[in-house]
Design a protein around this motif. Sequence first.
Motif, PDB file in Angstrom:
ATOM      1  N   PHE A  13      73.461 -35.436  22.035  1.00  0.00           N
ATOM      2  CA  PHE A  13      74.246 -35.394  23.603  1.00  0.00           C
ATOM      3  C   PHE A  13      75.385 -34.479  23.271  1.00  0.00           C
ATOM      4  O   PHE A  13      75.819 -33.968  22.230  1.00  0.00           O
ATOM      5  N   ASP A  14      75.225 -33.843  24.194  1.00  0.00           N
ATOM      6  CA  ASP A  14      76.395 -32.807  24.655  1.00  0.00           C
ATOM      7  C   ASP A  14      77.025 -32.554  26.283  1.00  0.00           C
ATOM      8  O   ASP A  14      76.073 -32.427  26.769  1.00  0.00           O
ATOM      9  N   SER A  15      77.558 -33.437  26.489  1.00  0.00           N
ATOM     10  CA  SER A  15      78.616 -33.266  27.555  1.00  0.00           C
ATOM     11  C   SER A  15      79.645 -31.431  27.920  1.00  0.00           C
ATOM     12  O   SER A  15      79.681 -31.584  28.906  1.00  0.00           O
ATOM     13  N   LEU A  16      78.810 -30.726  26.960  1.00  0.00           N
ATOM     14  CA  LEU A  16      80.131 -29.439  27.198  1.00  0.00           C
ATOM     15  C   LEU A  16      79.307 -28.993  28.091  1.00  0.00           C
ATOM     16  O   LEU A  16      77.716 -28.723  28.112  1.00  0.00           O
ATOM     17  N   PRO A  17      79.491 -28.581  29.511  1.00  0.00           N
ATOM     18  CA  PRO A  17      79.151 -27.116  30.288  1.00  0.00           C
ATOM     19  C   PRO A  17      78.612 -26.060  29.587  1.00  0.00           C
ATOM     20  O   PRO A  17      78.255 -25.337  28.301  1.00  0.00           O
ATOM     21  N   SER A  18      77.355 -25.941  29.842  1.00  0.00           N
ATOM     22  CA  SER A  18      76.243 -24.231  29.857  1.00  0.00           C
ATOM     23  C   SER A  18      76.931 -23.412  29.072  1.00  0.00           C
ATOM     24  O   SER A  18      76.746 -22.668  28.812  1.00  0.00           O
ATOM     25  N   ARG A  19      78.028 -23.265  30.372  1.00  0.00           N
ATOM     26  CA  ARG A  19      78.306 -21.883  30.691  1.00  0.00           C
ATOM     27  C   ARG A  19      79.691 -22.226  30.796  1.00  0.00           C
ATOM     28  O   ARG A  19      80.372 -22.535  30.854  1.00  0.00           O
ATOM     29  N   HIS A  20      80.281 -21.493  29.259  1.00  0.00           N
ATOM     30  CA  HIS A  20      81.487 -21.952  29.004  1.00  0.00           C
ATOM     31  C   HIS A  20      82.258 -20.983  28.336  1.00  0.00           C
ATOM     32  O   HIS A  20      81.538 -19.861  27.376  1.00  0.00           O
ATOM     33  N   GLU A  21      83.588 -20.684  28.390  1.00  0.00           N
ATOM     34  CA  GLU A  21      84.031 -19.392  27.283  1.00  0.00           C
ATOM     35  C   GLU A  21      85.109 -20.486  26.207  1.00  0.00           C
ATOM     36  O   GLU A  21      85.787 -21.340  26.424  1.00  0.00           O
ATOM     37  N   PRO A  22      84.320 -20.059  24.980  1.00  0.00           N
ATOM     38  CA  PRO A  22      84.996 -20.278  23.664  1.00  0.00           C
ATOM     39  C   PRO A  22      86.518 -20.410  23.535  1.00  0.00           C
ATOM     40  O   PRO A  22      87.142 -21.296  22.729  1.00  0.00           O
ATOM     41  N   THR A  23      86.642 -19.130  24.046  1.00  0.00           N
ATOM     42  CA  THR A  23      88.202 -18.842  23.711  1.00  0.00           C
ATOM     43  C   THR A  23      89.170 -20.449  25.031  1.00  0.00           C
ATOM     44  O   THR A  23      90.645 -20.921  24.340  1.00  0.00           O
ATOM     45  N   ALA A  24      88.733 -21.345  25.665  1.00  0.00           N
ATOM     46  CA  ALA A  24      89.091 -22.212  26.880  1.00  0.00           C
ATOM     47  C   ALA A  24      89.349 -23.785  26.052  1.00  0.00           C
ATOM     48  O   ALA A  24      89.263 -24.539  26.261  1.00  0.00           O
ATOM     49  N   TYR A  25      88.453 -23.738  25.353  1.00  0.00           N
ATOM     50  CA  TYR A  25      88.258 -24.906  24.572  1.00  0.00           C
ATOM     51  C   TYR A  25      89.301 -24.824  22.898  1.00  0.00           C
ATOM     52  O   TYR A  25      88.272 -23.835  22.480  1.00  0.00           O
ATOM     53  N   ARG A  26      89.498 -26.491  22.738  1.00  0.00           N
ATOM     54  CA  ARG A  26      89.797 -26.204  21.056  1.00  0.00           C
ATOM     55  C   ARG A  26      89.537 -27.756  20.710  1.00  0.00           C
ATOM     56  O   ARG A  26      89.009 -28.411  21.248  1.00  0.00           O
ATOM     57  N   SER A  27      88.747 -27.464  19.648  1.00  0.00           N
ATOM     58  CA  SER A  27      87.392 -28.639  18.883  1.00  0.00           C
ATOM     59  C   SER A  27      87.467 -29.171  18.063  1.00  0.00           C
ATOM     60  O   SER A  27      88.114 -28.290  16.953  1.00  0.00           O
ATOM     61  N   LEU A  28      87.267 -30.548  17.622  1.00  0.00           N
ATOM     62  CA  LEU A  28      87.312 -30.553  16.554  1.00  0.00           C
ATOM     63  C   LEU A  28      86.425 -31.677  15.846  1.00  0.00           C
ATOM     64  O   LEU A  28      85.097 -32.464  16.860  1.00  0.00           O
ATOM     65  N   GLU A  29      85.956 -31.565  15.000  1.00  0.00           N
ATOM     66  CA  GLU A  29      84.441 -32.608  14.036  1.00  0.00           C
ATOM     67  C   GLU A  29      84.589 -32.851  12.930  1.00  0.00           C
ATOM     68  O   GLU A  29      85.245 -32.801  12.169  1.00  0.00           O
ATOM     69  N   ILE A  30      84.438 -34.467  13.119  1.00  0.00           N
ATOM     70  CA  ILE A  30      84.027 -35.140  12.574  1.00  0.00           C
ATOM     71  C   ILE A  30      83.202 -35.715  12.250  1.00  0.00           C
ATOM     72  O   ILE A  30      82.079 -36.029  12.946  1.00  0.00           O
ATOM     73  N   PRO A  31      82.721 -36.298  10.597  1.00  0.00           N
ATOM     74  CA  PRO A  31      80.771 -37.403   9.845  1.00  0.00           C
ATOM     75  C   PRO A  31      81.116 -38.489  11.645  1.00  0.00           C
ATOM     76  O   PRO A  31      82.677 -39.502  11.378  1.00  0.00           O
ATOM     77  N   LEU A  32      80.156 -39.196  11.791  1.00  0.00           N
ATOM     78  CA  LEU A  32      80.046 -39.593  12.838  1.00  0.00           C
ATOM     79  C   LEU A  32      80.521 -41.384  11.585  1.00  0.00           C
ATOM     80  O   LEU A  32      81.254 -42.499  12.517  1.00  0.00           O
ATOM     81  N   ASP A  33      79.816 -41.431  10.822  1.00  0.00           N
ATOM     82  CA  ASP A  33      80.445 -42.647   9.944  1.00  0.00           C
ATOM     83  C   ASP A  33      81.271 -41.839   8.663  1.00  0.00           C
ATOM     84  O   ASP A  33      80.657 -41.007   7.456  1.00  0.00           O
ATOM     85  N   PRO A  34      82.296 -42.592   8.669  1.00  0.00           N
ATOM     86  CA  PRO A  34      82.701 -41.953   7.424  1.00  0.00           C
ATOM     87  C   PRO A  34      82.535 -42.380   6.244  1.00  0.00           C
ATOM     88  O   PRO A  34      82.871 -41.002   5.160  1.00  0.00           O
TER      89      PRO A  34
END
Length: 437
Positions: free
Chosen positions: A95-116
């Motif tokens: 699943f991905d709700s991020l627009p296909s056209r975006h500037e990477p520098t305009a977003y701050r991202s954080l990634e974690i495991p779905l199940d710890p």
Amino acid sequence: MRPLSLGTRLSLLFAACSAAVSLLAGSLFNQASEAHFAELDYQQLQGELTVLRNLLDGVADAADLPNRLPAVREELAQHPELALRIAGGNGRNWFDSLPSRHEPTAYRSLEIPLDPRHADGARLTLHLNIAHHRHFLDGMQRLIWLGVGLSALATALLGAWGVRRSLRPLRQMGEVAAGISASSLTTRLEAERQPAELAELAQAFNAMLARLEDAFARLSAFSGDIAHELRTPLSNLLTQTQVILARPRALEAYRETLHSNLEELQRLAQMVADMLLLAKADHGLLLPSREPLELGAELDALLDYFAPLAEEAGVRLERRGEARLAADRSMLRRALSNLLDNALRFTPAGGTIRLEVASTAGGLRLEVGNSGPAIPAGQLPRLFDRFYRADPARREGGAEHAGLGLALTRSIVRTHGGEIRCESREGWTRFILEFPA
């Protein structure tokens, strides 16, 4: 190319310092703002990821996801600045709700495991749109650059004004110096009203003006004195010649006139020779030939020469002490002869002229003293000036003395590296010569 003025240099220095300080402060503030926004963003991302992880609790593969997506979309709808990506452990996108056209520098991202409990399983990546933060920071950077420029300009203008006011005493010094002439050497700067940094310069300037005033006064007096000294013999020569040529005379009359003129010419020649000698001494061209001299024998020879004159004047001559000195014999004799001649002229009958010589720790001391009336203290500093005479009417000493003897003596003593001074008290006048070892 003409160098920049002090005012311009200081103004540019102030502007550069102000710009550097403003730029440093702005840069530090910008970095602090970015760090603050980043901390707030990560706190928001962590909170939302915890909520989404709870909503997706129990999802093991992509087939379990459709039942949970409505709740996920509802949560994302409440936060339009957020976008979510769900990927399997193999990296496949679920699943991905991020627009296909975006500037990477305009977003701050954080990634974690779905199940710890399964770090290598499905992963949640939450993106936060930070365009408004970036817009704020960009605007702040523009303000920083604008502030740097305005502060530099303001500091340069204020610095130029301040420097111009601070340098006003220097301009006043320049105006005073430009207005100084031979008729205004009495002008002085008010050193006590100058800034501390310029007070010493003002004092040195005033001291220079005092020296110039004194030198000019001495030069003016010297010019008048030399004109007076030359006028008398020239007038005598002219008068005698006109009288003798007014009518025919006997040969003997012409011979007497020529003898009289010869005496005046010899006096003029001696005066010119003395002045040339003084000029050489002033320019360091008077170089003595040194030889070891026994001063006792030299002084005895001089006293033998002046003994008939002293006997005629009723003056007693004395000598004390022995010493050796490396000096030019003829120059030293001339200097001492001037002092003895001067002493004979001012020692009353029954008085004494005493010569004393002795070795000292620093070299050698020679005194030529005579008893008689004391010289006023105000006249002592000028005794060695050329053509100076204590009596303005010039009656003392007679016409055969032009007033160069003491000046010549001082030049000869200084040529040998020594100094001479005069003391007059308690009925004695002493000329003290001191020579280095």
